[in-house]
Each structure stands twice: as C-alpha cells, then as structure tokens.
Design a protein around this motif. Structure first.
Motif, PDB file in Angstrom:
ATOM      1  N   HIS A   9      11.183   1.923  12.001  1.00 35.86           N
ATOM      2  CA  HIS A   9      12.174   0.941  12.445  1.00 35.86           C
ATOM      3  C   HIS A   9      13.183   1.627  13.359  1.00 35.86           C
ATOM      4  CE1 HIS A   9      11.528  -2.359   9.205  1.00 35.86           C
ATOM      5  NE2 HIS A   9      10.394  -1.762   9.521  1.00 35.86           N
ATOM      6  N   ILE A  10      13.639   0.897  14.373  1.00 33.68           N
ATOM      7  CA  ILE A  10      14.578   1.443  15.348  1.00 33.68           C
ATOM      8  C   ILE A  10      15.759   0.487  15.480  1.00 33.68           C
ATOM      9  CG2 ILE A  10      14.922   2.153  17.739  1.00 33.68           C
ATOM     10  CD1 ILE A  10      11.937   2.775  17.866  1.00 33.68           C
TER      11      ILE A  10
ATOM     12  N   GLY B 261       9.928   3.381   1.711  1.00 29.52           N
ATOM     13  CA  GLY B 261       9.266   4.515   2.340  1.00 29.52           C
ATOM     14  C   GLY B 261       9.122   4.384   3.841  1.00 29.52           C
ATOM     15  N   VAL B 262      10.013   3.630   4.472  1.00 32.25           N
ATOM     16  CA  VAL B 262       9.965   3.408   5.919  1.00 32.25           C
ATOM     17  C   VAL B 262      11.039   4.253   6.595  1.00 32.25           C
ATOM     18  CG1 VAL B 262      10.220   1.715   7.775  1.00 32.25           C
ATOM     19  CG2 VAL B 262       9.074   1.074   5.640  1.00 32.25           C
ATOM     20  N   ARG B 263      10.660   4.950   7.635  1.00 29.53           N
ATOM     21  CA  ARG B 263      11.618   5.765   8.379  1.00 29.53           C
ATOM     22  C   ARG B 263      12.393   4.892   9.356  1.00 29.53           C
ATOM     23  NH1 ARG B 263       8.312   9.778  10.842  1.00 29.53           N
ATOM     24  NH2 ARG B 263       8.521  10.967   8.918  1.00 29.53           N
ATOM     25  N   THR B 264      13.687   5.231   9.542  1.00 25.42           N
ATOM     26  CA  THR B 264      14.559   4.470  10.443  1.00 25.42           C
ATOM     27  C   THR B 264      15.164   5.407  11.481  1.00 25.42           C
ATOM     28  OG1 THR B 264      15.160   3.119   8.526  1.00 25.42           O
ATOM     29  CG2 THR B 264      16.427   2.794  10.533  1.00 25.42           C
ATOM     30  N   HIS B 265      15.145   4.972  12.736  1.00 24.90           N
ATOM     31  CA  HIS B 265      15.780   5.718  13.822  1.00 24.90           C
ATOM     32  C   HIS B 265      17.023   4.954  14.265  1.00 24.90           C
ATOM     33  CE1 HIS B 265      12.183   8.338  14.616  1.00 24.90           C
ATOM     34  NE2 HIS B 265      11.617   7.331  13.963  1.00 24.90           N
TER      35      HIS B 265
ATOM     36  N   PHE C 127      22.509   8.613   6.505  1.00 20.42           N
ATOM     37  CA  PHE C 127      21.271   8.481   7.260  1.00 20.42           C
ATOM     38  C   PHE C 127      20.341   9.658   6.983  1.00 20.42           C
ATOM     39  CE2 PHE C 127      23.685   6.029  10.814  1.00 20.42           C
ATOM     40  CZ  PHE C 127      23.690   4.906  10.004  1.00 20.42           C
ATOM     41  N   ARG C 128      20.889  10.860   7.015  1.00 23.21           N
ATOM     42  CA  ARG C 128      20.073  12.057   6.824  1.00 23.21           C
ATOM     43  C   ARG C 128      19.454  12.097   5.437  1.00 23.21           C
ATOM     44  NH1 ARG C 128      24.484  16.089   7.529  1.00 23.21           N
ATOM     45  NH2 ARG C 128      22.986  17.437   6.474  1.00 23.21           N
TER      46      ARG C 128
ATOM     47  N   TYR D 274      16.754   9.006  11.089  1.00 22.10           N
ATOM     48  CA  TYR D 274      16.995   9.970  12.163  1.00 22.10           C
ATOM     49  C   TYR D 274      18.112   9.445  13.069  1.00 22.10           C
ATOM     50  CZ  TYR D 274      12.412  11.983  10.962  1.00 22.10           C
ATOM     51  OH  TYR D 274      11.353  12.573  10.315  1.00 22.10           O
ATOM     52  N   PRO D 275      19.331   9.949  12.940  1.00 22.40           N
ATOM     53  CA  PRO D 275      20.439   9.458  13.781  1.00 22.40           C
ATOM     54  C   PRO D 275      20.495  10.157  15.132  1.00 22.40           C
ATOM     55  CG  PRO D 275      21.259  11.018  12.168  1.00 22.40           C
ATOM     56  CD  PRO D 275      19.786  10.899  11.904  1.00 22.40           C
TER      57      PRO D 275
END
Length: 776
Positions: A466-467, A641-645, A671-672, A677-678
């Motif tokens: 996700h972004i 378990g979804v990564r977010t940018h 976030f970290r 990923y900020p």
C-alpha cells in the motif's frame, strides 16, 4: 631463492605430472566438502571468500591513503608464511537471472503498458552498461595434514578477515561448495548460468563427479591459447613490474576487455628469512664490487668509479633492507596471471595486444603453459606457474588494489538510476536495510518529486504494498489517478470528508487504542485552540473522548467530532463549554471537513492526500488529521501483514509547526515499528536539522538521496554524514536528477535521467512546459 618457507611450500605443491585425459581432470581439485573446502593437493586445502567493493576511486586523497593503508593491513593480517590468492573476475551478467530478479512481471491489467515500458527502459540501461559484473575473491591455501586441521585454520582466518575487511569498509563472506562450483560453472559455461545444478547429498548418494557440474564440453590446447567449448581463452603472466606502479592497475586492465579474470598468488615471507635472504644478496653484491676494485687496483687504476649497475644494486638492496627493518614492510613472492576470453580468435588477439601495452607491468602469453596458467588464475588456490616477483607489502597493495566504486544491484530492487562512475544500474531493495526511512533532499527544481514518483510507481507496479502520499501542493494527483488510485482533495467547502475520530485496532504506541487516540484528540484540540489546554480542560476532554469510544464499542457505531462537541455541551464544567465553543467552528461551522464520517474511498492501496486548496488556518489541523489517518492505515495493514509506504512531500511544512513536528516524529517511529517505509521529501535541510527530533529522523534513515544542494546545506550534510568534500562535489551545481545516494553505509554518485519519450515520464514530470498541471 634459498628461503625455508618457499622450500616447504614447493615441497607441499610437488606432485607427479599427470596429463589430463578428460576435461574433468583439468580441474586441480581432489575432493570437495559441503562447507566449501577444496583439497587441492596431498596436504593442501583451500577456501574462497568473496568481498564487496568500496568507494576507493572517488575518495578524497587523505581518505584514499587511509584506505590504501587499511588494505595493506588486510594483506598483512594473515601473518608470515601465509599463502593466498586475490582474484578479480569481470564477467557478463546472467541475463535470464537478471531479468527474473529485476524486470516487472505482467499482471494482465490496465497497467501492463507501464510495466512493458519500464522493462524496455531497464533493458536499454543494461545494454548501455555492457552487462558486466565484477566480483572479488580471496582464496586462502592451508598446508595441513587433514581436513579437520584445515577447517580449524580457516575458522581462525575467517574471524581475522571479517574484522580487517570491516575496518576497510567492505563486507566479506565465505563461499560454500555450491557457490564455488557456480563460480567455476559461470566461467566455463557463459550464457548457460541458469542451467547450473548441483546437489551435494545427491551427488554423494549417486557417486557423481562434482566436476561434471561446471566442466566445459571440451578443452582444446594450443601453444598460445585455449579453446573452451565455443570460446577462445588466453592466459598471460607478469614477468616484470615498473619501478612505480599506480594503484589503478587492476582497474585499467579490467577496462580493456569485458571478460577478464586476474589473480595474484602471494606467499608472505617471514621477516627473519627475508632479512637473511636480502643480506645474502647484499654480501654477494659487495663481494662482486670488492673483486672488481681489486682487479682495477692490479691494473693501477685506483680512481676507478664503481660501475653504475653495481652501485644501483647496492642502493636498491640497502633501501629494500631499510623498508624491511625500519618501516614494517613484509616481503612477498607474487605471481600475477590473467585469463581473458573472446568469441573469436581475432577479438582475442586484439585484446591481448591491448593488455600487453599496459605500462605498469610487463605481460606475456604463457606459451605452452596455457592450461597451467588457467588453473593458476581460477580461484582454486594453486599456483602452477613458477614465475614470481619479490614485492614489499606496499608495492603488493598498489599492484593488486581491487577496489573501485561501490555498486548496489540488489535482487528485486527498485531502479534509482546509474552509478555515475561505473555506469552500472543502481537497484535498491529497502527490505534489506535495518532502517527503511528515506529522505529525498534538494533545492527546488533539482528533481525531488520526479525521483519520488519514479520510486513509488515502481513499487506500486511490482508489489501489492500500500502507498499513501501526503501531497500539500497537488503534484502527485495526476499520477495517482492514472494508476487507479484515490485522490483526496481536502479543503473547507469541498465534498471530501475524513473522520478525525476514526480508530483502528492497534492504534498508537501503547496497549490501549482509545487512550492513545485520546492523546491525539488532545493534540488536535490544542491545534484548534491555538495553544495549550489547561489541566482541567485536558481532564474533561480525556473523559469525554474515552466515554465516547466506550459507547461506540458497545453500540458498534462510529463517533465523530460532532458527537464529541455534543457530549461536551452536556458536561457541567465551564471548561467543557469552552472546549465545545472551540469545536463549533470545526464541527458545525465552515471548517467541518474532519467532523463527518469518512466519505471517500480509503480502501484503495494507492491514496494521495492533497491540501493545495485548504485554507491556511486549517492546514495545521489538516496535517494532523492526515498523519493520524496514516497511523490508522499502517496499523490495519500491519495486522494483515501488508507493507505500507508513506511519502510526505514538502516535509518542512510539518516541521515548521511544533505540534505537527512532534506528532510527525511519533508517527515516524511508529511507521518503522509497524512494517512501514516512510519517505520525507524536502528542500529545507536547515529546518530538519534545527530540531533534535527531526535531525534524529534524518541521521537514523538509511536511504538519503541528495540532489543539488546550496552551499550551506552541502556543508551541513557533509558534517552530519561525514562525507568527504570530494564526494559532496556531486551535489554542487548538479544537474536535475543527479547527486549522491547514501544507502546504508555506502555513498554513491548517481545519475537519474528518465527517458522523456515515454508515458511514464509524462506522469512523472513536474514541469509546466512538459504538460504538468495541478487541479485548480
């Protein structure tokens, strides 16, 4: 030479001559072990380590000299009597493996045109860089009675190498059996890299010959070259060095032809043996001079001057002895060999002539010794060429200097441009870093937004991550819409609403979601009030917020700021009435965009928030509300378990407001911790460094993209990251999209020029003359 160490080594190497009858027998290895140990003689064992590059060629003169001394220490760390081989391997990339690890797979959706375009760009990039990959190895040879003793020796050596290479700024790792066999396979069978297969347990069970995994189809020997399958190869060795050898010898050799393997076999001689040997030579020279003088005296020539060659020998030996005894230099016996390959004999001959024209070293083909020279050059750890030269450790470091520039080409990495020095692609995978925080820094017009758009688009097209984009000036809206994302345009009087009191499970840093959310509402109220609340007001507000969330949980409904105002009006305290009055403008008045239930699609995996049209007095509140939403989404994604940018453009607008800055600092840390990923994008580095909290965000981030910087900002960045002035020149008057990339501990100059005649570029550009526009 009458050196005891050399006699012992030669005795251990001595083997009965046996002409190979098959291509497998060309390999000088008797047995292999799963941990990567090779038996290469009766009592000879070898193990190979691979090490990474460092930015040697771009370092400042002082730092370069320090690196040189540290490399000299690496060569000396193995101790007297050590036998090792340094190998530099320039080879073509495995294109199929590269494509599998780098190119975007097509998904069969409306975005495949962008994926095809990006893949075409990457293919052009790899063609422009010749597709050459350089690898560096050090192979240690041990003279031990059995494999157990050899393993104990390699274990000690591994620790020593790790610490010394770490001091140099390079990584080093052991190669296991599969990695060593793959190295040989890729040399012998180019363009067949993806066909390599070897399973040690299966080979043991079936009694298979390990050499079948890499041996070429055929080897044809000629006096001056070899035919390896369908390719031609020629081995050369060094018979002499110039009196002064520059430290870029290896770099110049590898630049001449694309496929070359260079090795240096080194035997470190104990100092006491070296001194005795030099003394023996000195005695011989002095005896010769004495005999010459006696001869001249017998002829009544008492004023004769010692011949130049004998006087020079005396001076050179005296200087050599001085280096050994007073300057802590080590004497080394060095055999330098190289093998280069080509598809045709004509190309091979042309490359050979070019290699032999190098001035620093005299290279000649290994006539009638091509096979022995090949075995010597490959990282087996054996030396079958009896041509060595004596070099002091300082000269050895200059001759064998393998370092050039660092490369970043990580599997499944995002393209960030080209290495400005090597012209190789830069592919970064943030997942490999300990801290995924990123800053993009540069003056207006330097290409910050362009690079941010490139990165987030490639992530969107290649992953299911996700972004979320915080876009104050509306620069990303067109791109987001083109990719099928949601653009949330927030301003008073607009149609879009976000509920400031939305809450997700796992919100905040603590154990209680409601308690952490109450702290946010307190911060939001202070922002609306234009100052701090009293202790009494904080207590009333806290009570009402917690009561509302308890009610919402019982009745399974959503609460809003309007509900909060109504609850405050029911309280008896004067403080509650004052708080309700503050909220009036933001709930039933003209600035009510955060007081309604959310009415925009916030379930899209690509969302852009823009505040371009938002009234100035509402912007700080809007920034807080958006940041709080980001925390909500990060928490929800982390639970699944979804990564977010997270991309925040014009980050200085957050930092300039103390309340927003403090809350943004908290969000950055969250976030970290939650797999997000900020990325912060800003032109004002002075604002970032002015506050200890924000400067900590910068210094702790492991990816810093530095574009063109003003003189004061260059100096600030140089001091923060301890970057040499020579490297900082890459951000002095830099062209758009060019600068320095700090990735982990690596600092690399880069060039990012995205092709303009593409659909993607039309979405990335922020230049009005190229069609860029923002919503009015």
């Amino acid at each position: 030479m009458a050196l005891p160490t050399l006699k012992q080594i030669n005795a251990a190497r001595r083997e009965r001559l046996k002409l190979p009858r098959t291509v497998q027998e060309v390999t000088p290895v008797r047995a292999v072990y799963e941990d990567g140990v090779f038996q290469v003689g009766e009592r000879l064992w070898s193990k190979t380590y691979q090490f990474s590059d460092i930015n040697y060629l771009v370092a400042a003169q002082e730092e370069r000299e320090a690196m040189f001394r540290r490399y000299e220490s690496v060569l000396g760390c193995l101790g007297a009597g050590a036998t090792y081989q340094i190998t530099v391997n320039d080879r073509r990339l495995n294109m199929r493996a590269w494509e599998d690890a780098t190119l975007m797979p097509l998904e069969g959706d409306a975005l495949d045109d962008y994926r095809k375009e990006y893949n075409a760009i990457l293919r052009r990039q790899i063609q422009e860089s010749d597709g050459i990959q350089q690898e560096k190895y050090i192979t240690i040879t041990a003279f031990k009675p059995d494999v157990a003793a050899a393993r104990a020796y390699f274990s000690r050596i591994s620790t020593t190498l790790q610490s010394n290479f770490a001091a140099l700024g390079a990584r080093i790792w052991e190669l296991d059996l599969t990695a060593r066999l793959r190295l040989l396979h890729d040399f012998y069978r180019p363009r067949e890299e993806d066909r390599f297969q070897f399973d040690f347990p299966s080979a043991l069970r079936l009694g298979a010959d390990f050499r079948d995994a890499f041996s070429p189809a055929s080897i044809t020997r000629h006096s001056g070259y070899l035919r390896l399958g369908g390719r031609y190869a020629r081995a050369l060795f060094a018979i002499d060095y110039a009196s002064y050898v520059q430290d870029d010898l290896v770099s110049r050799l590898t630049d001449i032809c694309p496929n070359v393997l260079i090795s240096f076999h080194v035997v470190a001689i104990p100092t006491d043996e070296a001194e005795k040997e030099v003394q023996r030579y000195q005695d011989g020279v002095e005896a010769g001079i004495s005999r010459w003088q006696q001869s001249q005296n017998r002829n009544n020539n008492f004023s004769a001057v010692i011949p130049y060659d004998r006087a020079r020998q005396r001076e050179e030996l005296a200087a050599f002895m001085d280096e050994l005894t007073t300057q802590d230099q080590t004497m080394n016996l060095v055999t330098m060999t190289l093998v280069h390959t080509a598809d045709t004999l004509e190309r091979l001959d042309a490359d050979t002539q070019s290699l032999m024209q190098i001035r620093d070293v005299r290279l000649i083909p290994a006539t009638f010794q091509q096979l022995s020279a090949l075995q010597t050059t490959l990282p087996f750890g054996v030396n079958r060429i009896s041509v060595s030269r004596t070099l002091l450790s300082r000269c050895l470091a200059a001759v064998s200097m393998p370092f050039r520039v660092q490369e970043i080409q990580e599997e499944h990495g995002v393209w960030l441009g080209k290495n400005a020095l090597s012209r190789n692609m830069i592919l970064c995978n943030r997942a490999n870093l300990q801290n995924q925080g990123m800053f993009i820094l540069g003056v207006p017009g330097s290409g910050k937004s362009m690079i941010a758009k490139i990165i987030l688009t490639l992530v969107y097209l290649t992953t299911q991550d996700h972004i979320l984009i915080n876009d104050p000036e509306g620069e990303y809206a067109e791109l987001v819409r083109a990719l099928g994302g949601t653009v949330v345009d927030l301003y008073a009087g607009g149609d879009a609403h976000i509920n400031a009191m939305d809450i997700e499970a796992g919100y905040g840093d603590g154990l209680s979601d409601a308690v952490d959310k109450a702290q946010y509402i307190l911060t939001l109220m202070e922002q609306m009030a234009g100052g701090d609340l009293t202790a009494q007001e904080q207590s009333v507000l806290d009570r009402c917020v917690l009561d509302l969330y308890a009610l919402a949980k019982r009745e399974s409904r959503t609460v809003t700021l309007r509900d909060l105002r109504e609850d405050l009006l029911k309280q008896a305290e004067e403080e509650a009435q004052r708080l309700a009055l503050i909220l009036e403008r933001f709930t039933t008045g003209s600035l009510d965009i955060f007081a309604h239930e959310t009415n925009v699609n916030l379930h899209n995996r690509l969302i852009c928030f823009t505040l371009r049209k938002m009234q100035k007095q509402l912007r700080p509140t809007g920034q807080l509300a958006i940041t709080d939403f980001l925390i909500n989404r990060v928490n929800a994604n982390a639970a699944q378990g979804v990564r977010t940018h997270i991309y925040t453009d014009e980050t200085q607008t957050f930092y300039q407001n103390p309340t927003s800055a403090a809350f943004f600092d908290t969000a950055w840390r969250i976030f970290r911790k939650r797999g997000a990923y900020p990325t912060a994008i800003t032109q004002n580095i002075a604002v970032v460094l002015a506050d200890p909290k924000t400067s900590t965000q910068l210094s702790n981030s492991e990816i810093i993209i530095m574009l063109n910087q003003s003189a004061p900002d260059r100096e600030r960045l140089r001091q923060v990251f301890q970057i040499p002035e020579e490297q900082m020149n890459y951000v002095r008057d830099a062209e758009e999209g060019c600068g320095l990339l700090r990735y982990g501990k690596s600092v690399i100059p880069f060039v990012n020029r995205f092709p303009k005649n593409t659909k993607l570029y039309s979405l990335f550009t922020t230049k009005p003359e190229e069609g860029f526009r923002v919503d009015v």
